[in-house]
Design an enzyme around this catalytic site. Sequence first.
Site, PDB file in Angstrom:
ATOM      1  CE  LYS A  52      -3.876  -2.428   2.132  1.00 53.91           C
ATOM      2  NZ  LYS A  52      -4.664  -2.677   3.253  1.00 53.91           N
ATOM      3  CD  GLN A  96      -3.772  -4.502   6.414  1.00 53.26           C
ATOM      4  OE1 GLN A  96      -4.031  -3.318   5.687  1.00 53.26           O
ATOM      5  NE2 GLN A  96      -4.229  -5.631   5.839  1.00 53.26           N
ATOM      6  CG  ASP A 119     -10.049  -0.485   4.625  1.00 49.46           C
ATOM      7  OD1 ASP A 119      -9.814  -1.083   3.271  1.00 49.46           O
ATOM      8  OD2 ASP A 119      -9.426  -0.658   5.213  1.00 49.46           O
TER       9      ASP A 119
END
Length: 287
Positions: A52, A96, A119
């Site tokens: 990422k 995460q 997200d």
Amino acid sequence: MAIIIEGKKLAQKIRENLKVECDKLKAEGIQPKLAVIMVGDNPASKIYIKNKSKACDQVGIKYEEYLLSESTSQKELLGLIGKLNKDETVNGILLQSPIPSHLNINQAFKKITYLKDVDGFTPSSVGKLAIGEDTFISCTPHGIIKMFDEYGISLNGKHVVIIGRSNIVGKPLLQCCLNRNATVTICHSKTKDLKKHTQNAEILISAVGKPKFVTKDMVKPGAVVIDVGMNRDENGKLVGDVDFENVEPIASYITPVPGGVGPMTIAMLMYNVIKATKLQKANNEEF
Ligand code: GUN
């Protein structure tokens, strides 16, 4: 012989287009920034967040990492999210997953302010997706839809079978496919006679996490096969869920692992960071 859906190439094209958007924002004095929180040191997560950060570099997005210890408390985690919510230099917040089991991940996702929900995991984003409103879409499902668009694969009236009901992939993917007029079946670990379902799929999507889980006898000849799995085989090689060698000859389209869904997930995260930055800019101009 199937057409190979080249996610890696498409992801690169998307990143190049996003770089143009990012440069425009920078020219206006706005530097898009993504904050990534990782709790504990899950080895797979470390690789994901490294990828990422690389993608952010390629697009021109500033990347900031918050590595919290395994023993972090819920209060500390929520405190950090609260701080990042208020920080005007941060445009996107990504927690995460997974996080250690003593922490409540849904409560943590819920704490992320909607406009920074890159997200698409907050209840606002999940709800908007469910009613077909424009929102932040979870990156893996969004990446899969982009692949369908690129390769001219219509979902209209098609029977899509998804194996896996996670909040990150299976459930939002169900909504994305429904929004495109597909008939969708979700299968999971308690599904009886899985093969009976998968054999009817015109589009079969596997998000299970087991190498060679999807075998040739489970696939309808001519089906589109999408492999979300990221597994290590007995030699440590990265493989998907699908027995590629035997399924590829009977599929019409198939995604490889690596180079399929994985790079698309990250490209769509970059897309969401730019989208978040633009939404925040519009919001600031309104007031
Ligand atoms: N863990 C595995 N996939 C994802 C993802 O797309 N987002 C986050 N936050 N965690 C993940």
